[in-house]
Motif scaffolding. Structure first.
Motif, PDB file in Angstrom:
ATOM      1  N   PHE A 247       0.984  -1.260  -0.040  1.00  0.00           N
ATOM      2  CA  PHE A 247      -0.064  -0.087  -0.033  1.00  0.00           C
ATOM      3  C   PHE A 247       0.916   1.093  -0.034  1.00  0.00           C
ATOM      4  CE2 PHE A 247      -2.323  -3.472   1.869  1.00  0.00           C
ATOM      5  CZ  PHE A 247      -3.692  -3.293   1.335  1.00  0.00           C
ATOM      6  N   ASP A 248       0.268   2.213  -0.436  1.00  0.00           N
ATOM      7  CA  ASP A 248       0.964   3.375  -0.646  1.00  0.00           C
ATOM      8  C   ASP A 248       0.579   4.540   0.509  1.00  0.00           C
ATOM      9  OD1 ASP A 248       2.524   3.136  -3.221  1.00  0.00           O
ATOM     10  OD2 ASP A 248       0.177   2.512  -3.740  1.00  0.00           O
ATOM     11  N   GLY A 249      -0.183   4.301   1.152  1.00  0.00           N
ATOM     12  CA  GLY A 249      -0.670   4.945   2.350  1.00  0.00           C
ATOM     13  C   GLY A 249      -1.452   3.925   3.497  1.00  0.00           C
ATOM     14  N   ILE A 250      -1.313   4.279   4.551  1.00  0.00           N
ATOM     15  CA  ILE A 250      -1.981   3.548   5.578  1.00  0.00           C
ATOM     16  C   ILE A 250      -2.355   4.323   6.740  1.00  0.00           C
ATOM     17  CG2 ILE A 250      -1.732   1.557   7.263  1.00  0.00           C
ATOM     18  CD1 ILE A 250       0.511   0.188   5.494  1.00  0.00           C
ATOM     19  N   VAL A 251      -3.505   3.959   7.231  1.00  0.00           N
ATOM     20  CA  VAL A 251      -3.936   4.852   8.370  1.00  0.00           C
ATOM     21  C   VAL A 251      -4.378   3.646   9.411  1.00  0.00           C
ATOM     22  CG1 VAL A 251      -6.093   5.969   9.569  1.00  0.00           C
ATOM     23  CG2 VAL A 251      -4.843   6.874   7.399  1.00  0.00           C
ATOM     24  N   LEU A 252      -3.905   4.350  10.658  1.00  0.00           N
ATOM     25  CA  LEU A 252      -4.130   3.140  11.776  1.00  0.00           C
ATOM     26  C   LEU A 252      -4.703   4.005  13.016  1.00  0.00           C
ATOM     27  CD1 LEU A 252      -3.867   0.330  13.109  1.00  0.00           C
ATOM     28  CD2 LEU A 252      -1.206   0.920  13.590  1.00  0.00           C
ATOM     29  N   ASP A 253      -5.811   4.061  13.054  1.00  0.00           N
ATOM     30  CA  ASP A 253      -6.454   4.837  13.977  1.00  0.00           C
ATOM     31  C   ASP A 253      -7.446   3.948  15.042  1.00  0.00           C
ATOM     32  OD1 ASP A 253      -7.503   6.862  15.519  1.00  0.00           O
ATOM     33  OD2 ASP A 253      -9.159   7.105  14.184  1.00  0.00           O
ATOM     34  N   PRO A 254      -6.776   2.829  15.950  1.00  0.00           N
ATOM     35  CA  PRO A 254      -7.662   2.218  16.695  1.00  0.00           C
ATOM     36  C   PRO A 254      -8.388   2.732  17.853  1.00  0.00           C
ATOM     37  CG  PRO A 254      -5.164   2.117  17.256  1.00  0.00           C
ATOM     38  CD  PRO A 254      -5.295   3.116  16.312  1.00  0.00           C
ATOM     39  N   PRO A 255      -9.122   1.810  18.545  1.00  0.00           N
ATOM     40  CA  PRO A 255      -9.840   2.136  19.737  1.00  0.00           C
ATOM     41  C   PRO A 255      -8.825   1.865  20.669  1.00  0.00           C
ATOM     42  CG  PRO A 255     -10.588   0.352  18.972  1.00  0.00           C
ATOM     43  CD  PRO A 255      -9.942   0.903  17.760  1.00  0.00           C
ATOM     44  N   SER A 256      -9.045   2.330  21.896  1.00  0.00           N
ATOM     45  CA  SER A 256      -8.134   2.030  23.146  1.00  0.00           C
ATOM     46  C   SER A 256      -8.137   0.346  23.312  1.00  0.00           C
ATOM     47  CB  SER A 256      -8.289   2.871  24.214  1.00  0.00           C
ATOM     48  OG  SER A 256      -8.248   4.301  24.050  1.00  0.00           O
ATOM     49  N   PHE A 257      -9.235  -0.085  23.344  1.00  0.00           N
ATOM     50  CA  PHE A 257      -9.572  -1.419  23.516  1.00  0.00           C
ATOM     51  C   PHE A 257     -10.699  -1.878  22.648  1.00  0.00           C
ATOM     52  CE2 PHE A 257      -8.690   0.717  27.524  1.00  0.00           C
ATOM     53  CZ  PHE A 257      -7.848  -0.009  27.977  1.00  0.00           C
ATOM     54  N   ALA A 258     -10.397  -3.216  21.944  1.00  0.00           N
ATOM     55  CA  ALA A 258     -11.443  -3.768  21.057  1.00  0.00           C
ATOM     56  C   ALA A 258     -11.412  -5.460  21.587  1.00  0.00           C
ATOM     57  CB  ALA A 258     -11.036  -3.545  19.782  1.00  0.00           C
ATOM     58  N   ARG A 259     -12.418  -6.133  20.990  1.00  0.00           N
ATOM     59  CA  ARG A 259     -12.249  -7.456  21.373  1.00  0.00           C
ATOM     60  C   ARG A 259     -13.094  -8.156  20.122  1.00  0.00           C
ATOM     61  NH1 ARG A 259     -15.726  -9.275  26.431  1.00  0.00           N
ATOM     62  NH2 ARG A 259     -13.854  -8.422  27.424  1.00  0.00           N
ATOM     63  N   PHE A 260     -12.307  -9.121  19.525  1.00  0.00           N
ATOM     64  CA  PHE A 260     -12.920  -9.968  18.357  1.00  0.00           C
ATOM     65  C   PHE A 260     -12.404 -11.346  18.280  1.00  0.00           C
ATOM     66  CE2 PHE A 260     -12.254 -11.321  13.975  1.00  0.00           C
ATOM     67  CZ  PHE A 260     -13.907 -10.951  13.520  1.00  0.00           C
ATOM     68  N   LYS A 261     -13.327 -12.282  18.282  1.00  0.00           N
ATOM     69  CA  LYS A 261     -13.015 -13.893  18.365  1.00  0.00           C
ATOM     70  C   LYS A 261     -11.963 -14.077  19.260  1.00  0.00           C
ATOM     71  CE  LYS A 261     -14.166 -14.510  13.295  1.00  0.00           C
ATOM     72  NZ  LYS A 261     -13.744 -14.673  12.140  1.00  0.00           N
ATOM     73  N   GLY A 262     -12.190 -13.476  20.464  1.00  0.00           N
ATOM     74  CA  GLY A 262     -11.385 -14.138  21.753  1.00  0.00           C
ATOM     75  C   GLY A 262     -10.202 -13.235  21.879  1.00  0.00           C
ATOM     76  N   PHE A 263      -9.832 -12.553  20.669  1.00  0.00           N
ATOM     77  CA  PHE A 263      -8.697 -11.543  20.768  1.00  0.00           C
ATOM     78  C   PHE A 263      -8.987 -10.172  21.573  1.00  0.00           C
ATOM     79  CE2 PHE A 263      -5.973  -8.282  18.900  1.00  0.00           C
ATOM     80  CZ  PHE A 263      -4.768  -8.666  19.321  1.00  0.00           C
ATOM     81  N   ASN A 264      -8.331  -9.827  22.497  1.00  0.00           N
ATOM     82  CA  ASN A 264      -8.419  -8.589  23.007  1.00  0.00           C
ATOM     83  C   ASN A 264      -7.209  -7.591  22.904  1.00  0.00           C
ATOM     84  OD1 ASN A 264     -10.760  -9.326  24.721  1.00  0.00           O
ATOM     85  ND2 ASN A 264      -9.436 -10.460  26.095  1.00  0.00           N
ATOM     86  N   PHE A 265      -7.910  -6.683  22.225  1.00  0.00           N
ATOM     87  CA  PHE A 265      -6.808  -5.626  21.589  1.00  0.00           C
ATOM     88  C   PHE A 265      -6.586  -4.610  22.747  1.00  0.00           C
ATOM     89  CE2 PHE A 265      -5.680  -1.485  19.749  1.00  0.00           C
ATOM     90  CZ  PHE A 265      -4.652  -1.861  18.892  1.00  0.00           C
ATOM     91  N   ASN A 266      -5.447  -4.162  23.091  1.00  0.00           N
ATOM     92  CA  ASN A 266      -4.921  -3.265  24.174  1.00  0.00           C
ATOM     93  C   ASN A 266      -4.249  -2.190  23.355  1.00  0.00           C
ATOM     94  OD1 ASN A 266      -3.581  -1.955  26.027  1.00  0.00           O
ATOM     95  ND2 ASN A 266      -4.705  -3.146  27.759  1.00  0.00           N
ATOM     96  N   VAL A 267      -4.475  -0.922  23.332  1.00  0.00           N
ATOM     97  CA  VAL A 267      -3.630  -0.018  22.662  1.00  0.00           C
ATOM     98  C   VAL A 267      -2.242   0.081  23.072  1.00  0.00           C
ATOM     99  CG1 VAL A 267      -4.267   2.000  23.502  1.00  0.00           C
ATOM    100  CG2 VAL A 267      -3.783   2.191  21.311  1.00  0.00           C
ATOM    101  N   ARG A 268      -2.154   0.025  24.531  1.00  0.00           N
ATOM    102  CA  ARG A 268      -0.714   0.041  25.362  1.00  0.00           C
ATOM    103  C   ARG A 268      -0.051  -0.891  24.797  1.00  0.00           C
ATOM    104  NH1 ARG A 268      -0.353   2.624  31.016  1.00  0.00           N
ATOM    105  NH2 ARG A 268       1.828   2.703  30.146  1.00  0.00           N
TER     106      ARG A 268
END
Length: 347
Positions: A247-268
């Motif tokens: 890709f020539d450009g990427i934007v990554l703007d995540p929430p502080s916390f997210a959950r999907f299929k047992g995976f818990n995303f923690n921004v820190r």
């Protein structure tokens, strides 16, 4: 109170020719502690993040109605009686009807659907406007100003378990954009309006991606192969890396916390490793914007950590800018409900 509202609105005058969606009041910095007022066309959203102005709620609604003559005013209380933040905030239509809460707004060359009663967020994050406009400008510079909106073929969502070759996506000529945690795909609309040949959106919510498709249609954009992926961002990035997509450009703007299929995303914990993985699918001379509204991040150290993560793949990467919220967020960073750290890296 009307005079305070008038003064606050006048501070946002530089935005009037750019958009009709902006924040009029950003808490204490505008003389209204614990409260925000957002404009979405002729719809207005009042949010209470603290108790300071709650006793004057009716007076405030009347002042907004008198000053701006809106079609609709929606009030949201973002705190519990114990003073804790609420994600599922109580909502009240203080003026107008349910139908009046739905409409469209303009932002530069783009148009977006909004619904003030859909969730806490109406469909467009106002504090990232300046970055969305820059994304469009950057793709316009890549393509020499050529707008490429002609139909290709009906868009199809990519599945991470799909074993088919990515030829239909890979064979599209022109610059490509990746929008992770895409929400209603507003970054991608701007990228396509700027001339991106394809703008891929990854989000865990099928409902949200459908709203993104509606925003594409509102702006006269066809749906192209590989532009809508329902799944978590890490899943898509690893799939793209395996397929050799760039890709020539990427934007990554995540929430502080997210959950999907047992995976818990923690921004820190997970953001910087994800930045490193994203860097692997970024083309040379591309750009990468990373942001977070997590209140514990400090801008300088955040920008430095992002640059280090990108440099683990692109040694000559450099920071193009680091900044907070757009100009209508007066006093940004002074409260937990008004904070943003964002940085853009060029490779």
């Amino acid at each position: 109170m009307k005079n305070l509202l008038k003064t606050a609105n006048e501070k946002r005058a530089p935005l009037f020719d750019v958009t009709d969606a902006y924040r009029i009041v950003n808490g204490a910095a505008d003389g209204f502690p614990g409260m925000t007022l957002d404009r979405f066309g002729d719809r207005f959203q009042v949010q209470f993040f603290g108790p300071e102005m709650l006793s004057r709620r009716r007076e405030l609604v009347d002042a907004v109605a008198s000053q701006f003559n809106p079609a609709c005013i929606v009030v949201k209380e973002r705190l519990s009686r114990a003073g804790k933040s609420l994600e599922n905030a109580p909502m009240e239509i203080a003026l107008g009807t349910r139908e009046d809460a739905v409409g469209t707004v303009r932002e530069g060359n783009a148009r977006f659907h909004v619904d003030l009663l859909d969730t806490v967020n109406p469909g467009l994050f106002l504090d990232m406007r300046h970055v969305r406009l820059e994304v469009e400008d950057r793709f316009r510079a890549m393509t020499g100003g050529q707008f490429n909106a002609g139909a290709v073929q009906a868009g199809e969502p990519f599945n991470a378990n799909d074993k088919r070759p990515a030829q239909s996506f890979a064979d599209i000529n022109g610059p490509r954009f990746l929008n992770l945690f895409s929400y209603t795909c507003s970054f991608s609309v701007h990228a396509r309006l700027g001339g991106a040949a394809v703008a891929t959106n990854a989000d865990i919510s099928g409902k949200i991606l459908d709203k993104g498709r509606e925003n594409y249609a509102l702006n006269g954009l066809d749906l192209r192969p590989g532009e809508f992926f329902r799944g978590n961002a890490l899943e898509y990035v690893r799939w793209a890396c395996k397929k050799g997509l760039k890709f020539d450009g990427i934007v990554l703007d995540p929430p502080s916390f997210a959950r999907f299929k047992g995976f818990n995303f923690n921004v820190r914990e997970h953001l910087m490793p994800l930045v490193s993985e994203c860097a692997q699918i970024l083309n040379p001379r591309g750009f990468f914007m990373v942001s977070s509204n997590y209140s514990e991040f400090a801008l300088d150290s955040f920008a430095r950590d992002v640059l280090d993560a990108v440099r683990s793949v692109h040694e000559k990467a450099r920071t193009a800018w680091k900044r907070g919220q757009d100009i209508d967020f007066v006093g940004s960073g002074s409260t937990k409900d008004s904070c943003l750290v964002a940085t853009l890296v060029e490779v």
